[in-house]
Motif scaffolding. Structure first.
Motif, PDB file in Angstrom:
ATOM      1  N   HIS A 136      16.205  11.993  26.613  1.00 10.58           N
ATOM      2  CA  HIS A 136      17.146  13.010  26.139  1.00 10.58           C
ATOM      3  C   HIS A 136      16.411  14.269  25.706  1.00 10.58           C
ATOM      4  N   ARG A 137      15.320  14.101  24.984  1.00  9.13           N
ATOM      5  CA  ARG A 137      14.561  15.262  24.506  1.00  9.13           C
ATOM      6  C   ARG A 137      13.958  16.054  25.662  1.00  9.13           C
ATOM      7  N   GLU A 138      13.482  15.364  26.685  1.00 12.39           N
ATOM      8  CA  GLU A 138      12.944  16.058  27.861  1.00 12.39           C
ATOM      9  C   GLU A 138      14.037  16.874  28.545  1.00 12.39           C
ATOM     10  N   SER A 139      15.234  16.308  28.645  1.00 15.86           N
ATOM     11  CA  SER A 139      16.364  17.040  29.236  1.00 15.86           C
ATOM     12  C   SER A 139      16.730  18.247  28.387  1.00 15.86           C
ATOM     13  N   ILE A 140      16.767  18.065  27.075  1.00 15.23           N
ATOM     14  CA  ILE A 140      17.079  19.170  26.171  1.00 15.23           C
ATOM     15  C   ILE A 140      16.048  20.283  26.324  1.00 15.23           C
ATOM     16  N   ASP A 141      14.772  19.929  26.423  1.00 14.53           N
ATOM     17  CA  ASP A 141      13.721  20.937  26.599  1.00 14.53           C
ATOM     18  C   ASP A 141      13.905  21.710  27.902  1.00 14.53           C
ATOM     19  N   ARG A 142      14.247  21.018  28.978  1.00 18.12           N
ATOM     20  CA  ARG A 142      14.487  21.698  30.259  1.00 18.12           C
ATOM     21  C   ARG A 142      15.701  22.620  30.157  1.00 18.12           C
ATOM     22  N   LEU A 143      16.755  22.143  29.511  1.00 17.83           N
ATOM     23  CA  LEU A 143      17.955  22.970  29.349  1.00 17.83           C
ATOM     24  C   LEU A 143      17.682  24.185  28.483  1.00 17.83           C
ATOM     25  N   ALA A 166      14.889  25.796  28.342  1.00 14.20           N
ATOM     26  CA  ALA A 166      14.174  26.720  29.227  1.00 14.20           C
ATOM     27  C   ALA A 166      15.154  27.428  30.160  1.00 14.20           C
ATOM     28  N   ILE A 167      16.107  26.688  30.695  1.00 14.17           N
ATOM     29  CA  ILE A 167      17.116  27.292  31.572  1.00 14.17           C
ATOM     30  C   ILE A 167      17.906  28.352  30.812  1.00 14.17           C
ATOM     31  N   GLY A 212      17.461  35.890  29.785  1.00 12.39           N
ATOM     32  CA  GLY A 212      16.549  36.961  30.197  1.00 12.39           C
ATOM     33  C   GLY A 212      17.063  37.677  31.437  1.00 12.39           C
ATOM     34  N   GLU A 213      17.524  36.929  32.417  1.00  8.10           N
ATOM     35  CA  GLU A 213      18.061  37.519  33.648  1.00  8.10           C
ATOM     36  C   GLU A 213      19.336  38.307  33.349  1.00  8.10           C
ATOM     37  N   ARG A 214      20.182  37.748  32.503  1.00 11.83           N
ATOM     38  CA  ARG A 214      21.433  38.426  32.148  1.00 11.83           C
ATOM     39  C   ARG A 214      21.138  39.764  31.482  1.00 11.83           C
ATOM     40  N   PHE A 215      20.190  39.772  30.553  1.00  7.44           N
ATOM     41  CA  PHE A 215      19.874  41.018  29.854  1.00  7.44           C
ATOM     42  C   PHE A 215      19.213  42.041  30.769  1.00  7.44           C
ATOM     43  N   LYS A 216      18.493  41.612  31.786  1.00 10.46           N
ATOM     44  CA  LYS A 216      17.960  42.577  32.763  1.00 10.46           C
ATOM     45  C   LYS A 216      19.108  43.347  33.408  1.00 10.46           C
TER      46      LYS A 216
END
Length: 101
Positions: A18-25, A27-28, A34-38
């Motif tokens: 679960h923690r690995e999934s949370i970390d990936r999410l 990052a997403i 970041g892309e949205r603010f660009k």
């Protein structure tokens, strides 16, 4: 009833997954923001170049309504989604005002 080592070890493995999934999410989310603010910064520059207002209340209202529907479909609290989008919108408007200064 005491927990066996196997049960504790299995719970630790499930927790790790679960923690690995949370970390990936996380990052997403960061890369997505970041892309949205660009894009919103490009919109802000365009608005400043053409003397357009930094905010568009009609679009903001439509976006909030859209996000509430998406939140319901995603089984996410619509009030949380609304607060989150409002926070983002305020940050975008702040950036747009900086471009107009």
């Amino acid at each position: 009833m005491p927990l066996t080592e196997d049960v504790v070890a299995r719970a630790a493995e499930v927790l790790k997954g679960h923690r690995e999934s949370i970390d990936r999410l996380d990052a997403i989310l960061v890369y997505t923001l970041g892309e949205r603010f660009k894009h919103t910064q490009a919109v802000g520059k365009l608005k400043a170049e053409h003397d357009l207002p930094p905010s568009d209340p009609a679009r903001e209202d439509a976006q909030i309504a859209r996000l509430e529907e998406l939140a319901k479909a995603a089984d996410l609290d619509p009030e949380f989604a609304k607060k989150f989008l409002n926070f983002i919108i305020q940050e975008v408007i702040r950036h747009h005002r900086q471009h107009q200064g």
